[in-house]
Write an enzyme that holds these catalytic residues in place. Structure first.
Site, PDB file in Angstrom:
ATOM      1  NE  ARG A 192      -4.460  -1.290   1.252  1.00 54.03           N
ATOM      2  CZ  ARG A 192      -5.725  -1.048   1.014  1.00 54.03           C
ATOM      3  NH1 ARG A 192      -6.097   0.111   0.473  1.00 54.03           N
ATOM      4  NH2 ARG A 192      -6.664  -1.910   1.294  1.00 54.03           N
ATOM      5  NE  ARG A 233      -4.731   2.636   2.764  1.00 52.78           N
ATOM      6  CZ  ARG A 233      -5.024   1.614   3.558  1.00 52.78           C
ATOM      7  NH1 ARG A 233      -6.293   1.400   3.891  1.00 52.78           N
ATOM      8  NH2 ARG A 233      -4.094   0.828   4.017  1.00 52.78           N
ATOM      9  NE  ARG A 259      -9.123   7.509  -6.153  1.00 52.26           N
ATOM     10  CZ  ARG A 259      -9.493   6.738  -5.147  1.00 52.26           C
ATOM     11  NH1 ARG A 259      -8.624   5.959  -4.560  1.00 52.26           N
ATOM     12  NH2 ARG A 259     -10.763   6.727  -4.737  1.00 52.26           N
ATOM     13  CG  ASP A 270      -9.642  -2.656  -4.942  1.00 54.69           C
ATOM     14  OD1 ASP A 270      -9.520  -1.972  -3.912  1.00 54.69           O
ATOM     15  OD2 ASP A 270     -10.389  -3.658  -5.006  1.00 54.69           O
ATOM     16  CE1 TYR A 289     -13.757  -7.187   0.854  1.00 57.15           C
ATOM     17  CE2 TYR A 289     -11.971  -8.382  -0.169  1.00 57.15           C
ATOM     18  CZ  TYR A 289     -12.411  -7.447   0.738  1.00 57.15           C
ATOM     19  OH  TYR A 289     -11.524  -6.776   1.540  1.00 57.15           O
TER      20      TYR A 289
END
Lengths: 356, 356
Positions: free
Chosen positions: B37, B41, B50, B86, B161
């Site tokens: 990651r 973020r 973003r 993702d 998911y």
């Protein structure tokens, strides 16, 4: 009269209770079975009672605690009642501003992270949890030969809620405090150990037959972190209960790597989640213990209970077989009953365990 | 021309890249370091880019993927770029209705649980992920001597998911399907393995230098469940990549008990979270492997990065020391960079690792 103003309750003698025999490492004539979170979410009669009652108020209403605690005993015929409560109850009773938010969990009004916030944490006076003691006394009178298990959250798990301000996936502020300011960390955990011990002693004095110390989040730690930052405080709580004479159960989720340390902390019974088989758990606890019987509790996966009876039956029989590697085994789940669990599945598990 | 209509990219030769040397079990002249990651973020320059771009659209915009992937390489000087993507991208590209909801994660329009829902899952055509291939080609041209790691979610994590309909704490519907209807379960995982393999082969053909298979949720399973219900499908994906010639990294969170099985699945590099020390991980992988070097990736606790530099430095040095028990060690976190991480902490870790 005790300090809480209630008459001292002579502990009931339950010489044949399978749970209490197993907790001492003996083999009772039937295997004991109960379920974490059996008192609660999965039962329609519980949801009805709780409909207009916020969680913390319910936990402080003795008659309601008594009724909710009894519901699964009546319905399933389990070998133990687990006191209906919440791990945040002693913090709430001590005066920490918090709420249990449906769908979220405990939310603390002001996270506790600085030295001054930690030093300002209130002490728990036994009188503040008198409603819990009253609930225990009501239950002991109602339960007949079924033992009552009291419980509390362990210092690390309480600390995570306080430091993060609520449930946390990564426990990042908690771990940051631990690593950045170890002295402050130990001051926080020392205070929480004191609060937990006070709460559990009140329950013991009121007459519970066993106590479970829940360290729900300990599995987020490495063994090194656990031993350095958590173990001394959990061990202090468990050691502080030795004089009560009630068996002590110690449980956490995802703690396969920590079982040796947790067994060492002074528990009579070690709870295990579903991630490792009980025969492996028995080896790990045996390797860590110098003496005393190996008594395990667990470890059906609560999620597997949604798979229908043939799969559940298979899992129960497997867990029983693996649990025979311990000196005694209390059948339970490896975590709490999930809200969507069909209660009949729990009843059938009890019947299966008792039929053997 | 490849099947995707793009010119076949001859893989770059990066004979001195520390990551690629380490992945073969060799000791490069400096220890490679990158961060799961890292592209995302925690970086202000990422959040700026973003701001008005939904996640899935960003992942399908080659120039944006290229820029976001390059940002941490420029800023930190890490030894690898990780493709910005993702794990839901191949499902989205295949036509499954889903979205990545900020603050929640992937949300699937209609959970996939029944036989007909599973059989109706679309197949991934390589052309559908052409924007990802295009991003890889842009990156390979920009990256110079820094290797690019492609990635995909492993079949179990994708299944969770799809079956739950979104992120899940207990994976209860997933486990229920697994235990209640194993044939259906294997049909689902077979389809997801096919999709994952197609996606990773597209990335390999477009020129990535290594591939990581993320089984984020595998740690929710017992080793028995993992071996029976998950391992064959992950192993098929990893085996299907053998012909690409790129090293394969396999990682999951909380998988200490599963490392032997995961190492056996065909990975060249085994990722480890912070719960067990790397020397213990090396023992477990060595015990499970018949041949080949033991190469580990990990395992700083991302939460510990919030504890300030003295604590972080201590942790980095400990992890390096423990990692020396492996034949080679790629320094990384034990899970993704947390959003609130100070990016300077990452830069300083890279400097520390490279200064040794």
């Amino acid at each position: 009269m005790t300090k809480t103003g209630a008459p001292a309750t002579a502990r009931r003698l339950l010489p044949d209770a399978p749970l209490l025999l197993a907790a001492r490492g003996e083999r009772p004539n039937r295997q004991p079975v109960w379920f974490m979170r059996q008192a609660g979410r999965s039962l329609p009669e519980y949801r009805k009672l709780r409909a207009d009652q916020p969680m913390l108020r319910a936990c402080m209403t003795p008659e309601l605690v008594c009724e909710i605690t009894l519901q699964p005993v009546r319905r399933h015929g389990v070998d133990a009642a687990i006191l209906f409560s919440d791990i945040m109850v002693p913090l709430h009773a001590a005066g920490v501003g918090l709420d249990i938010v449906p769908g979220t969990g405990p939310v603390v009004e002001r996270p506790v992270r600085s030295a001054s916030e930690i030093m300002a944490l209130p002490v728990l006076e036994p009188d503040a949890v008198e409603p819990v003691a009253a609930a225990v006394r009501l239950l002991v009178a109602e339960l007949g030969q079924t033992p009552l298990i009291g419980f509390a959250g362990a210092p690390f798990t309480l600390a995570s809620y306080l430091v993060e301000g609520g449930p946390s996936r990564h426990h990042e502020h908690t771990k940051a405090l631990m690593h950045a300011e170890p002295d402050l960390w130990h001051a926080l955990l020392g205070r929480l150990a004191e609060l937990t011990l006070t709460f559990l002693k009140v329950q013991a004095a009121a007459g519970v037959d066993a106590l479970q110390l829940f360290d729900s989040w300990a599995g987020a730690l490495s063994q090194r972190e656990y031993r350095q930052f958590v173990f001394p405080h959990s061990a202090r709580v468990l050691a502080g209960l030795a004089g009560t004479g009630v068996p002590r159960i110690h449980f956490g989720v995802g703690t396969g790597e920590l079982l040796g340390a947790m067994a060492h902390a002074g528990a009579d019974v070690v709870g295990v989640d579903w991630r490792i088989p009980l025969d492996v758990a028995a080896q790990r606890v045996r390797a860590a213990r110098e003496h005393g019987p190996i008594v395990l509790q667990g470890n059906l996966d609560p999620a597997a209970l949604l798979a229908g009876w043939p799969a559940v039956e298979r899992e129960v029989l497997r867990v029983i077989a693996e649990g025979s590697a311990a000196d005694a085994h209390v059948l339970n789940l490896g975590h709490g009953v999930l809200p969507e669990t069909d209660p009949d599945m729990l009843t059938r598990i009890v019947e299966l365990v008792h039929s053997r």
